[in-house]
Motif scaffolding. Structure first.
Motif, PDB file in Angstrom:
ATOM      1  N   LYS A  36      -4.272  -2.486  -1.104  1.00  0.00           N
ATOM      2  CA  LYS A  36      -3.480  -2.066   0.049  1.00  0.00           C
ATOM      3  C   LYS A  36      -2.357  -1.133  -0.394  1.00  0.00           C
ATOM      4  O   LYS A  36      -2.077  -0.126   0.249  1.00  0.00           O
ATOM      5  CB  LYS A  36      -2.911  -3.301   0.740  1.00  0.00           C
ATOM      6  CG  LYS A  36      -2.306  -3.063   2.085  1.00  0.00           C
ATOM      7  CD  LYS A  36      -1.881  -4.413   2.668  1.00  0.00           C
ATOM      8  CE  LYS A  36      -1.271  -4.286   4.021  1.00  0.00           C
ATOM      9  NZ  LYS A  36      -0.819  -5.587   4.532  1.00  0.00           N
ATOM     10  N   SER A  51      -6.468  -7.645  -3.064  1.00  0.00           N
ATOM     11  CA  SER A  51      -6.403  -6.970  -1.769  1.00  0.00           C
ATOM     12  C   SER A  51      -5.017  -6.366  -1.549  1.00  0.00           C
ATOM     13  O   SER A  51      -4.894  -5.268  -0.992  1.00  0.00           O
ATOM     14  CB  SER A  51      -6.759  -7.925  -0.642  1.00  0.00           C
ATOM     15  OG  SER A  51      -5.776  -8.925  -0.499  1.00  0.00           O
ATOM     16  N   ARG A  52      -3.969  -7.057  -2.011  1.00  0.00           N
ATOM     17  CA  ARG A  52      -2.624  -6.485  -1.892  1.00  0.00           C
ATOM     18  C   ARG A  52      -2.486  -5.230  -2.746  1.00  0.00           C
ATOM     19  O   ARG A  52      -1.868  -4.252  -2.327  1.00  0.00           O
ATOM     20  CB  ARG A  52      -1.576  -7.514  -2.318  1.00  0.00           C
ATOM     21  CG  ARG A  52      -1.313  -8.552  -1.265  1.00  0.00           C
ATOM     22  CD  ARG A  52      -0.092  -9.367  -1.631  1.00  0.00           C
ATOM     23  NE  ARG A  52      -0.436 -10.760  -1.478  1.00  0.00           N
ATOM     24  CZ  ARG A  52       0.030 -11.754  -2.190  1.00  0.00           C
ATOM     25  NH1 ARG A  52       0.894 -11.516  -3.141  1.00  0.00           N
ATOM     26  NH2 ARG A  52      -0.341 -12.990  -1.983  1.00  0.00           N
TER      27      ARG A  52
END
Length: 156
Positions: free
Chosen positions: A138, A134-135
């Motif tokens: 992002k 998810s990072r």
């Protein structure tokens, strides 16, 4: 006239500080690029590694039908009509088979313990992987936005 040398020294130290900051920023940028490259490699190879590991674990848990078929062959194959005579001649093999079976049982137990510990740790690993992914997503969604800490200061 004593004032100009004092003003030169702070300017030199400021230039030195700027250079060290630039070097540090360049080093940080290189580290970030290297980490991004490693993450891309892991994202490409990790699913295959997990798949292969899982397949080998499942294959190792399958029951073994008979591993010593040659040692347990029928007496007619060896050409000896008396199986007891063959048993006396190969009594050394029997003890080695028992020892091998015990070693195999110990190794199997150790493997089961390792698999159990790995399976119990899997939820934590999956959670960390999801957080990292998810990072990364992002970062990918920033569309080329560079954090001010990584922008170079232009000297004119």
């Amino acid at each position: 006239m004593a004032t100009p040398p004092q003003t030169l020294e702070p300017q030199c130290s400021e230039v030195h500080n700027d250079e060290s900051e630039l070097e540090e920023l360049e080093k940080l940028e290189a580290d970030v690029k290297q980490m991004a490259q490693k993450i891309l490699e892991y994202r490409a190879t990790l699913p295959d590694q997990l798949k292969n590991t899982l397949a080998s674990i499942l294959a190792s848990q399958r029951p073994v039908v008979a591993t010593h078929l040659e040692d347990w062959s029928e007496p007619g194959i060896s050409g000896d009509p008396d199986p007891d005579a063959a048993g006396l001649a190969e009594s050394g093999k029997g003890t080695s088979l028992a020892k091998e079976d015990q070693d195999t049982a110990e190794k199997t137990q150790l493997l089961k313990q390792k698999i159990s510990s790995n399976v119990s740790a899997m939820p934590v690993v999956l959670k960390r992987m999801k957080e990292c992914m998810s990072r990364i997503d992002k970062l990918d969604s920033c569309n080329g936005f560079i954090h001010p800490a990584f922008k170079r200061k232009r000297t004119s």
